[in-house]
Design a protein around this motif. Structure first.
Motif, PDB file in Angstrom:
ATOM      1  N   ILE A  74      13.304   1.180 -11.174  1.00  0.00           N
ATOM      2  CA  ILE A  74      13.606   2.383 -10.379  1.00  0.00           C
ATOM      3  C   ILE A  74      12.690   2.544  -9.127  1.00  0.00           C
ATOM      4  CG2 ILE A  74      14.334   4.988 -10.661  1.00  0.00           C
ATOM      5  CD1 ILE A  74      14.299   4.530 -13.673  1.00  0.00           C
ATOM      6  N   PHE A  75      13.318   2.963  -8.161  1.00  0.00           N
ATOM      7  CA  PHE A  75      12.536   3.514  -6.912  1.00  0.00           C
ATOM      8  C   PHE A  75      12.809   4.799  -6.260  1.00  0.00           C
ATOM      9  CE2 PHE A  75      10.621   2.579  -2.819  1.00  0.00           C
ATOM     10  CZ  PHE A  75       9.427   1.829  -3.096  1.00  0.00           C
ATOM     11  N   ASN A  76      11.866   5.457  -5.798  1.00  0.00           N
ATOM     12  CA  ASN A  76      11.988   6.647  -5.170  1.00  0.00           C
ATOM     13  C   ASN A  76      11.506   6.291  -3.615  1.00  0.00           C
ATOM     14  OD1 ASN A  76      12.179   9.166  -3.824  1.00  0.00           O
ATOM     15  ND2 ASN A  76      11.113  10.066  -5.440  1.00  0.00           N
ATOM     16  N   ASP A  77      12.379   6.243  -2.647  1.00  0.00           N
ATOM     17  CA  ASP A  77      12.142   5.344  -1.457  1.00  0.00           C
ATOM     18  C   ASP A  77      11.630   6.633  -0.690  1.00  0.00           C
ATOM     19  OD1 ASP A  77      11.722   3.853   0.636  1.00  0.00           O
ATOM     20  OD2 ASP A  77      13.955   3.927   1.443  1.00  0.00           O
ATOM     21  N   GLY A  78      10.435   7.470  -0.839  1.00  0.00           N
ATOM     22  CA  GLY A  78      10.046   8.473  -0.018  1.00  0.00           C
ATOM     23  C   GLY A  78       9.865   8.095   1.354  1.00  0.00           C
ATOM     24  N   SER A  79      10.381   9.157   2.109  1.00  0.00           N
ATOM     25  CA  SER A  79      10.577   8.625   3.552  1.00  0.00           C
ATOM     26  C   SER A  79      10.088  10.068   4.197  1.00  0.00           C
ATOM     27  CB  SER A  79      12.086   8.603   3.923  1.00  0.00           C
ATOM     28  OG  SER A  79      12.542   7.531   3.096  1.00  0.00           O
ATOM     29  N   ILE A  80       9.241   9.727   5.515  1.00  0.00           N
ATOM     30  CA  ILE A  80       8.586  10.759   6.371  1.00  0.00           C
ATOM     31  C   ILE A  80       9.741  10.916   7.468  1.00  0.00           C
ATOM     32  CG2 ILE A  80       6.544  11.730   7.568  1.00  0.00           C
ATOM     33  CD1 ILE A  80       6.262  10.979   4.488  1.00  0.00           C
ATOM     34  N   ARG A  81      10.430  11.711   7.449  1.00  0.00           N
ATOM     35  CA  ARG A  81      11.680  11.718   8.120  1.00  0.00           C
ATOM     36  C   ARG A  81      11.289  11.815   9.712  1.00  0.00           C
ATOM     37  NH1 ARG A  81      15.266   9.197   5.224  1.00  0.00           N
ATOM     38  NH2 ARG A  81      15.956  10.322   3.379  1.00  0.00           N
ATOM     39  N   ASP A  82      10.541  12.754  10.272  1.00  0.00           N
ATOM     40  CA  ASP A  82      10.161  12.532  11.444  1.00  0.00           C
ATOM     41  C   ASP A  82       9.561  11.379  12.063  1.00  0.00           C
ATOM     42  OD1 ASP A  82       8.064  13.339   9.971  1.00  0.00           O
ATOM     43  OD2 ASP A  82       7.074  14.725  11.487  1.00  0.00           O
ATOM     44  N   TYR A  83       8.932  10.787  11.166  1.00  0.00           N
ATOM     45  CA  TYR A  83       7.924   9.429  11.595  1.00  0.00           C
ATOM     46  C   TYR A  83       9.409   8.330  11.567  1.00  0.00           C
ATOM     47  CZ  TYR A  83       3.483  10.896  12.473  1.00  0.00           C
ATOM     48  OH  TYR A  83       2.199  11.579  12.873  1.00  0.00           O
ATOM     49  N   GLN A  84      10.195   8.620  10.837  1.00  0.00           N
ATOM     50  CA  GLN A  84      11.353   7.417  10.484  1.00  0.00           C
ATOM     51  C   GLN A  84      12.078   7.525  11.872  1.00  0.00           C
ATOM     52  OE1 GLN A  84      13.771   8.140   7.406  1.00  0.00           O
ATOM     53  NE2 GLN A  84      15.200   6.425   7.888  1.00  0.00           N
ATOM     54  N   ARG A  85      12.107   8.723  12.618  1.00  0.00           N
ATOM     55  CA  ARG A  85      13.189   8.527  13.612  1.00  0.00           C
ATOM     56  C   ARG A  85      12.232   8.563  15.105  1.00  0.00           C
ATOM     57  NH1 ARG A  85      15.682  10.277   9.389  1.00  0.00           N
ATOM     58  NH2 ARG A  85      17.628  10.117   9.427  1.00  0.00           N
ATOM     59  N   SER A 144       0.746  -1.008  -0.233  1.00  0.00           N
ATOM     60  CA  SER A 144       0.076  -0.131  -0.014  1.00  0.00           C
ATOM     61  C   SER A 144       0.757   1.251   0.023  1.00  0.00           C
ATOM     62  CB  SER A 144      -0.995   0.067   1.024  1.00  0.00           C
ATOM     63  OG  SER A 144      -0.107  -0.208   2.221  1.00  0.00           O
ATOM     64  N   SER A 145       2.088   1.099   0.254  1.00  0.00           N
ATOM     65  CA  SER A 145       3.049   2.267   0.206  1.00  0.00           C
ATOM     66  C   SER A 145       3.417   2.610  -1.387  1.00  0.00           C
ATOM     67  CB  SER A 145       4.198   2.135   1.138  1.00  0.00           C
ATOM     68  OG  SER A 145       5.004   1.034   0.349  1.00  0.00           O
ATOM     69  N   LEU A 146       3.039   1.781  -2.263  1.00  0.00           N
ATOM     70  CA  LEU A 146       3.474   2.270  -3.462  1.00  0.00           C
ATOM     71  C   LEU A 146       2.882   3.001  -4.172  1.00  0.00           C
ATOM     72  CD1 LEU A 146       4.608  -1.674  -4.634  1.00  0.00           C
ATOM     73  CD2 LEU A 146       6.021   0.226  -3.443  1.00  0.00           C
ATOM     74  N   THR A 147       3.367   3.709  -5.333  1.00  0.00           N
ATOM     75  CA  THR A 147       2.921   4.383  -6.206  1.00  0.00           C
ATOM     76  C   THR A 147       3.430   4.193  -7.409  1.00  0.00           C
ATOM     77  OG1 THR A 147       1.718   6.745  -6.594  1.00  0.00           O
ATOM     78  CG2 THR A 147       4.162   6.837  -5.720  1.00  0.00           C
ATOM     79  N   PRO A 148       2.828   4.452  -8.908  1.00  0.00           N
ATOM     80  CA  PRO A 148       3.314   4.078 -10.203  1.00  0.00           C
ATOM     81  C   PRO A 148       4.123   5.368 -10.739  1.00  0.00           C
ATOM     82  CG  PRO A 148       1.091   4.540 -10.410  1.00  0.00           C
ATOM     83  CD  PRO A 148       1.348   4.516  -8.982  1.00  0.00           C
ATOM     84  N   HIS A 149       4.845   5.224 -11.751  1.00  0.00           N
ATOM     85  CA  HIS A 149       5.317   6.358 -12.512  1.00  0.00           C
ATOM     86  C   HIS A 149       4.193   7.146 -13.145  1.00  0.00           C
ATOM     87  CE1 HIS A 149       7.627   8.132 -15.846  1.00  0.00           C
ATOM     88  NE2 HIS A 149       6.851   7.720 -16.774  1.00  0.00           N
ATOM     89  N   LEU A 150       4.294   8.351 -12.813  1.00  0.00           N
ATOM     90  CA  LEU A 150       3.493   9.635 -13.234  1.00  0.00           C
ATOM     91  C   LEU A 150       2.259   9.650 -12.182  1.00  0.00           C
ATOM     92  CD1 LEU A 150       3.448   9.427 -17.060  1.00  0.00           C
ATOM     93  CD2 LEU A 150       4.897  10.800 -15.645  1.00  0.00           C
ATOM     94  N   GLY A 151       2.307   8.613 -11.219  1.00  0.00           N
ATOM     95  CA  GLY A 151       1.399   8.739 -10.146  1.00  0.00           C
ATOM     96  C   GLY A 151       1.730   9.856  -9.272  1.00  0.00           C
ATOM     97  N   GLY A 183       8.279   5.440   9.084  1.00  0.00           N
ATOM     98  CA  GLY A 183       8.474   6.348   8.221  1.00  0.00           C
ATOM     99  C   GLY A 183       8.584   6.034   6.727  1.00  0.00           C
ATOM    100  N   LYS A 184       8.811   4.755   6.599  1.00  0.00           N
ATOM    101  CA  LYS A 184       8.762   4.352   5.062  1.00  0.00           C
ATOM    102  C   LYS A 184       7.660   3.377   4.773  1.00  0.00           C
ATOM    103  CE  LYS A 184      13.412   4.791   4.775  1.00  0.00           C
ATOM    104  NZ  LYS A 184      14.256   5.163   3.800  1.00  0.00           N
ATOM    105  N   ASN A 185       6.436   3.643   5.314  1.00  0.00           N
ATOM    106  CA  ASN A 185       5.402   3.072   4.785  1.00  0.00           C
ATOM    107  C   ASN A 185       4.081   3.639   4.824  1.00  0.00           C
ATOM    108  OD1 ASN A 185       5.477  -0.181   4.503  1.00  0.00           O
ATOM    109  ND2 ASN A 185       6.932   0.515   5.872  1.00  0.00           N
ATOM    110  N   PHE A 186       4.254   5.092   4.651  1.00  0.00           N
ATOM    111  CA  PHE A 186       2.894   5.936   4.662  1.00  0.00           C
ATOM    112  C   PHE A 186       2.262   5.508   3.227  1.00  0.00           C
ATOM    113  CE2 PHE A 186       4.165   7.915   8.369  1.00  0.00           C
ATOM    114  CZ  PHE A 186       3.280   8.679   8.753  1.00  0.00           C
ATOM    115  N   ASP A 187       1.045   5.666   2.721  1.00  0.00           N
ATOM    116  CA  ASP A 187       0.280   5.242   1.531  1.00  0.00           C
ATOM    117  C   ASP A 187       0.945   6.172   0.502  1.00  0.00           C
ATOM    118  OD1 ASP A 187      -1.011   3.353   3.227  1.00  0.00           O
ATOM    119  OD2 ASP A 187      -2.802   4.716   2.869  1.00  0.00           O
ATOM    120  N   GLN A 188       1.400   5.256  -0.488  1.00  0.00           N
ATOM    121  CA  GLN A 188       1.642   6.158  -1.704  1.00  0.00           C
ATOM    122  C   GLN A 188       3.023   7.085  -1.444  1.00  0.00           C
ATOM    123  OE1 GLN A 188      -2.862   6.990  -2.883  1.00  0.00           O
ATOM    124  NE2 GLN A 188      -1.544   7.251  -4.705  1.00  0.00           N
ATOM    125  N   THR A 189       3.794   6.626  -0.773  1.00  0.00           N
ATOM    126  CA  THR A 189       5.019   7.421  -0.852  1.00  0.00           C
ATOM    127  C   THR A 189       6.224   6.798  -1.320  1.00  0.00           C
ATOM    128  OG1 THR A 189       5.278   6.105   1.224  1.00  0.00           O
ATOM    129  CG2 THR A 189       4.769   8.485   1.317  1.00  0.00           C
TER     130      THR A 189
END
Length: 289
Positions: A161-172, A112-119, A180-186
């Motif tokens: 290719i992957f963009n590992d979008g990270s929510i830094r405050d939650y990651q820490r 559920s954390s994934l999003t596609p190219h151009l999404g 911090g690595k599993n927010f929806d569509q990041t």
């Protein structure tokens, strides 16, 4: 081959293969060969289906399409596992205040954390610290356990290719990075899967770059991996069985937003591009939740 999953304007789902030498034209594999399933995950794990896909791509009467008229899906819809590596570049470990690690930092993502190219990559309402991470991904095509450096690459169906979008405050918030690595569509993934025959072994020596609104933020090369693709597979497969459709994300180089002065985080309306030499460009717009 450059294989991708997509949804057509009539909502039909199919698998396409980019025509060699073209940036836009592709072959609709499932319409060309009706024996092919409309699931890239099923195709990559069956050698006979991969041969049929290759034959469809070369068929002079193949059904053609233009990628401007379709919506990309993530190459693998629902991976059984998404195994991610952290600190796989020494320069990124250093900018985060970490010594060169003796063992990779592994963590998991959910589908559920994934999003596609151009999404859209979604900036969640609870944080303004959405960061980018340019990463090479590979997809497993064969069941694998206890592999060696000599046979590890045999289980790879292709690279992406992957963009590992990270929510830094939650990651820490905890010592574990998972939340911090599993927010929806990041986590952006795509646009296609490139088969290993089109790339250097283990994707060694490929330039990797992230750009935010056209500005280069990360610029590195996969030759700088601390653990190459084969060694990564050996380490993971001594722990768990890798299965067809599993995705492995191989870490990001220096230049991420949180380590900059001042920090740079993505916001609604931004465009983030990840480019890997010989694979392509993954492009996403940032949107608020």
């Amino acid at each position: 081959m450059r294989l991708f999953s997509y949804r057509a304007s009539d909502s039909k789902e199919s698998v396409g293969a980019l025509i060699q030498g073209s940036d836009n034209e592709f072959i609709d594999l499932c319409s060309t060969d009706t024996q092919l399933p409309n699931s890239l995950q099923l195709i990559i794990q069956d050698e006979q289906l991969m041969r049929r896909a290759d034959a469809a791509l070369k068929n002079p009467k193949a059904v053609r399409g233009n990628i401007k008229s379709i919506a990309f899906k993530t190459p693998i819809d629902r991976p059984g596992k998404i195994v991610c590596m952290g600190l796989n570049y020494a320069d990124h470990a250093k900018e985060g205040g970490n010594a060169r690690p003796e063992y990779p930092s592994f963590f998991m993502r959910g589908p559920s954390s994934l999003t596609p190219h151009l999404g859209p990559i979604i900036k969640p309402r609870v944080s303004d610290k959405l960061d980018y991470e340019a990463e090479l991904a590979f997809v497993v095509g064969k069941k694998a356990r206890h592999l060696t450096l000599d046979n590890a690459l045999d289980c790879v169906a292709g690279y992406s290719i992957f963009n590992d979008g990270s929510i830094r405050d939650y990651q820490r918030k905890t010592t574990q990075w998972t939340i911090g690595k599993n927010f929806d569509q990041t986590g952006a993934f795509g646009p296609w899967l490139v088969t290993p025959d089109e790339l250097p072994a283990g994707c060694n020596g490929l330039n990797i770059q992230s750009r935010l609104n056209g500005q280069v933020m990360q610029n590195a090369n996969t030759k700088d991996f601390l653990w190459g693709i084969a060694e990564t597979i050996v380490l993971i497969s001594e722990c768990m069985t890798l299965e067809p459709g599993d995705v492995v994300i191989t870490g990001t180089p220096a230049g991420v937003g949180y380590a900059r002065t001042p920090p740079v985080f993505m916001k609604a309306g931004d465009i983030c591009e990840i480019e890997i030499e010989s694979i392509g460009i993954l492009r996403n717009t940032i949107a608020d939740e």
